[in-house]
Design a protein around this motif. Structure first.
Motif, PDB file in Angstrom:
ATOM      1  N   THR A 276      31.610 -26.889 -35.123  1.00 11.30           N
ATOM      2  CA  THR A 276      31.775 -26.204 -33.842  1.00 11.30           C
ATOM      3  C   THR A 276      32.384 -24.823 -34.055  1.00 11.30           C
ATOM      4  O   THR A 276      31.944 -23.842 -33.452  1.00 11.30           O
ATOM      5  N   ILE A 277      33.375 -24.730 -34.918  1.00  4.94           N
ATOM      6  CA  ILE A 277      33.996 -23.434 -35.228  1.00  4.94           C
ATOM      7  C   ILE A 277      32.961 -22.504 -35.857  1.00  4.94           C
ATOM      8  O   ILE A 277      32.848 -21.331 -35.477  1.00  4.94           O
ATOM      9  N   ALA A 278      32.191 -23.014 -36.805  1.00  5.01           N
ATOM     10  CA  ALA A 278      31.163 -22.207 -37.464  1.00  5.01           C
ATOM     11  C   ALA A 278      30.124 -21.725 -36.460  1.00  5.01           C
ATOM     12  O   ALA A 278      29.736 -20.550 -36.462  1.00  5.01           O
ATOM     13  N   TYR A 279      29.650 -22.615 -35.580  1.00  2.46           N
ATOM     14  CA  TYR A 279      28.660 -22.233 -34.575  1.00  2.46           C
ATOM     15  C   TYR A 279      29.220 -21.173 -33.639  1.00  2.46           C
ATOM     16  O   TYR A 279      28.519 -20.222 -33.267  1.00  2.46           O
ATOM     17  N   TYR A 280      30.475 -21.341 -33.230  1.00  3.86           N
ATOM     18  CA  TYR A 280      31.078 -20.362 -32.331  1.00  3.86           C
ATOM     19  C   TYR A 280      31.157 -18.990 -33.004  1.00  3.86           C
ATOM     20  O   TYR A 280      30.791 -17.972 -32.403  1.00  3.86           O
TER      21      TYR A 280
ATOM     22  N   TYR B  26      26.353 -12.965 -33.779  1.00  6.02           N
ATOM     23  CA  TYR B  26      24.926 -12.675 -33.604  1.00  6.02           C
ATOM     24  C   TYR B  26      24.510 -12.568 -32.131  1.00  6.02           C
ATOM     25  O   TYR B  26      23.333 -12.447 -31.834  1.00  6.02           O
ATOM     26  N   HIS B  27      25.474 -12.628 -31.229  1.00  5.45           N
ATOM     27  CA  HIS B  27      25.207 -12.502 -29.792  1.00  5.45           C
ATOM     28  C   HIS B  27      24.182 -13.535 -29.318  1.00  5.45           C
ATOM     29  O   HIS B  27      23.154 -13.198 -28.722  1.00  5.45           O
ATOM     30  N   VAL B  28      24.497 -14.787 -29.571  1.00 12.07           N
ATOM     31  CA  VAL B  28      23.626 -15.904 -29.203  1.00 12.07           C
ATOM     32  C   VAL B  28      24.364 -16.781 -28.186  1.00 12.07           C
ATOM     33  O   VAL B  28      25.527 -17.131 -28.400  1.00 12.07           O
ATOM     34  N   PRO B  29      23.717 -17.144 -27.083  1.00  9.75           N
ATOM     35  CA  PRO B  29      24.356 -18.069 -26.143  1.00  9.75           C
ATOM     36  C   PRO B  29      24.697 -19.394 -26.829  1.00  9.75           C
ATOM     37  O   PRO B  29      23.982 -19.843 -27.727  1.00  9.75           O
TER      38      PRO B  29
ATOM     39  N   VAL C 118      23.741 -22.196 -41.850  1.00  7.90           N
ATOM     40  CA  VAL C 118      23.101 -21.838 -40.588  1.00  7.90           C
ATOM     41  C   VAL C 118      22.731 -20.355 -40.592  1.00  7.90           C
ATOM     42  O   VAL C 118      21.629 -19.979 -40.183  1.00  7.90           O
ATOM     43  N   GLU C 119      23.623 -19.523 -41.081  1.00  8.44           N
ATOM     44  CA  GLU C 119      23.358 -18.084 -41.112  1.00  8.44           C
ATOM     45  C   GLU C 119      22.121 -17.752 -41.949  1.00  8.44           C
ATOM     46  O   GLU C 119      21.374 -16.828 -41.621  1.00  8.44           O
ATOM     47  N   ALA C 120      21.865 -18.538 -42.977  1.00  9.41           N
ATOM     48  CA  ALA C 120      20.686 -18.320 -43.817  1.00  9.41           C
ATOM     49  C   ALA C 120      19.392 -18.451 -43.011  1.00  9.41           C
ATOM     50  O   ALA C 120      18.373 -17.861 -43.363  1.00  9.41           O
ATOM     51  N   ASN C 121      19.420 -19.205 -41.924  1.00  6.14           N
ATOM     52  CA  ASN C 121      18.249 -19.394 -41.070  1.00  6.14           C
ATOM     53  C   ASN C 121      18.207 -18.449 -39.871  1.00  6.14           C
ATOM     54  O   ASN C 121      17.170 -18.293 -39.238  1.00  6.14           O
ATOM     55  N   LEU C 122      19.340 -17.833 -39.550  1.00 10.80           N
ATOM     56  CA  LEU C 122      19.420 -17.064 -38.309  1.00 10.80           C
ATOM     57  C   LEU C 122      18.531 -15.827 -38.275  1.00 10.80           C
ATOM     58  O   LEU C 122      17.938 -15.533 -37.242  1.00 10.80           O
ATOM     59  N   SER C 123      18.420 -15.096 -39.386  1.00  9.76           N
ATOM     60  CA  SER C 123      17.634 -13.853 -39.323  1.00  9.76           C
ATOM     61  C   SER C 123      16.186 -14.134 -38.954  1.00  9.76           C
ATOM     62  O   SER C 123      15.584 -13.430 -38.139  1.00  9.76           O
ATOM     63  N   ASP C 124      15.609 -15.179 -39.523  1.00 12.43           N
ATOM     64  CA  ASP C 124      14.234 -15.557 -39.181  1.00 12.43           C
ATOM     65  C   ASP C 124      14.158 -16.025 -37.734  1.00 12.43           C
ATOM     66  O   ASP C 124      13.255 -15.641 -36.989  1.00 12.43           O
ATOM     67  N   LEU C 125      15.099 -16.848 -37.323  1.00 14.69           N
ATOM     68  CA  LEU C 125      15.082 -17.378 -35.968  1.00 14.69           C
ATOM     69  C   LEU C 125      15.253 -16.273 -34.931  1.00 14.69           C
ATOM     70  O   LEU C 125      14.530 -16.229 -33.932  1.00 14.69           O
ATOM     71  N   ILE C 126      16.189 -15.369 -35.156  1.00 12.70           N
ATOM     72  CA  ILE C 126      16.445 -14.280 -34.210  1.00 12.70           C
ATOM     73  C   ILE C 126      15.230 -13.367 -34.098  1.00 12.70           C
ATOM     74  O   ILE C 126      14.898 -12.882 -33.022  1.00 12.70           O
ATOM     75  N   ARG C 127      14.564 -13.142 -35.207  1.00 11.13           N
ATOM     76  CA  ARG C 127      13.392 -12.264 -35.223  1.00 11.13           C
ATOM     77  C   ARG C 127      12.215 -12.884 -34.456  1.00 11.13           C
ATOM     78  O   ARG C 127      11.428 -12.181 -33.844  1.00 11.13           O
ATOM     79  N   ASN C 128      12.101 -14.197 -34.473  1.00 11.21           N
ATOM     80  CA  ASN C 128      10.906 -14.851 -33.946  1.00 11.21           C
ATOM     81  C   ASN C 128      11.099 -15.687 -32.680  1.00 11.21           C
ATOM     82  O   ASN C 128      10.116 -16.138 -32.102  1.00 11.21           O
ATOM     83  N   TYR C 129      12.345 -15.920 -32.268  1.00 14.56           N
ATOM     84  CA  TYR C 129      12.596 -16.812 -31.141  1.00 14.56           C
ATOM     85  C   TYR C 129      13.753 -16.299 -30.291  1.00 14.56           C
ATOM     86  O   TYR C 129      14.591 -15.539 -30.752  1.00 14.56           O
ATOM     87  N   VAL C 130      13.808 -16.771 -29.059  1.00 12.30           N
ATOM     88  CA  VAL C 130      14.995 -16.599 -28.223  1.00 12.30           C
ATOM     89  C   VAL C 130      15.881 -17.792 -28.529  1.00 12.30           C
ATOM     90  O   VAL C 130      15.436 -18.933 -28.461  1.00 12.30           O
ATOM     91  N   LEU C 131      17.123 -17.531 -28.886  1.00 10.26           N
ATOM     92  CA  LEU C 131      18.003 -18.603 -29.362  1.00 10.26           C
ATOM     93  C   LEU C 131      19.042 -19.028 -28.335  1.00 10.26           C
ATOM     94  O   LEU C 131      19.543 -18.213 -27.568  1.00 10.26           O
ATOM     95  N   VAL C 132      19.361 -20.302 -28.397  1.00  5.37           N
ATOM     96  CA  VAL C 132      20.533 -20.880 -27.755  1.00  5.37           C
ATOM     97  C   VAL C 132      21.084 -21.868 -28.769  1.00  5.37           C
ATOM     98  O   VAL C 132      20.350 -22.696 -29.299  1.00  5.37           O
ATOM     99  N   MET C 133      22.378 -21.761 -29.068  1.00  7.44           N
ATOM    100  CA  MET C 133      23.011 -22.699 -29.991  1.00  7.44           C
ATOM    101  C   MET C 133      23.718 -23.778 -29.185  1.00  7.44           C
ATOM    102  O   MET C 133      24.231 -23.520 -28.100  1.00  7.44           O
ATOM    103  N   ASP C 134      23.750 -24.979 -29.735  1.00  6.63           N
ATOM    104  CA  ASP C 134      24.372 -26.133 -29.079  1.00  6.63           C
ATOM    105  C   ASP C 134      25.385 -26.738 -30.039  1.00  6.63           C
ATOM    106  O   ASP C 134      25.038 -27.121 -31.148  1.00  6.63           O
TER     107      ASP C 134
END
Length: 137
Positions: free
Chosen positions: A94-98, A104-107, A69-85
């Motif tokens: 769930t532990i990894a997402y938390y 990364y300060h993502v809701p 997931v982290e491999a995708n986060l830099s692109d996503l954070i740069r280009n989108y407003v994120l919310v993780m579910d």
């Protein structure tokens, strides 16, 4: 997404609908799941879903999920407003997402499907307080 279990609405679709009810809309949705679970949701998942597919043994490893997931986060954070579910995730996911949401300060949200309730585990207000302080004092 977790297993379909004969449901006609995907967990992701339910989360998106509940978020829309709170004024959020998403142009891109990324779902991290196993190949088997993705196959169960084919044709039911929202059309704007991109898939990050993991082997069954990978979905049970906090470190692997966090890395993928982290491999995708830099692109996503740069280009989108994120919310993780983390609704349908395995406990390791769930532990990894938390951990990622905190780092990364993502809701982060959880949807209780039976009651169609959206719970903000890490809300935008939590992040605002953490990043700029409690301005309501």
């Amino acid at each position: 997404m977790g297993e379909g279990g004969g449901r006609s609405a995907s967990e992701t679709g339910t989360a998106l609908n509940l978020c829309a009810g709170e004024g959020f809309s998403f142009s891109r949705v990324m779902v991290v799941t196993s190949y088997g679970c993705a196959a169960e949701w084919k044709g039911v998942a929202p059309s704007n879903v991109s898939w990050c597919l993991l082997e069954d043994e990978e979905i049970s490893s906090v470190e692997i999920i966090e890395s993928r997931v982290e491999a995708n986060l830099s692109d996503l954070i740069r280009n989108y407003v994120l919310v993780m579910d983390c609704t349908s995730a395995t406990k390791p996911a769930t532990i990894a997402y938390y951990k990622l949401a905190v780092n990364y300060h993502v809701p982060l949200v959880y949807v209780y499907e039976k009651k169609r309730e959206l719970t903000w585990i890490i809300s935008k207000e939590d992040l605002r307080k953490k990043l700029i302080g409690d301005t309501e004092k």
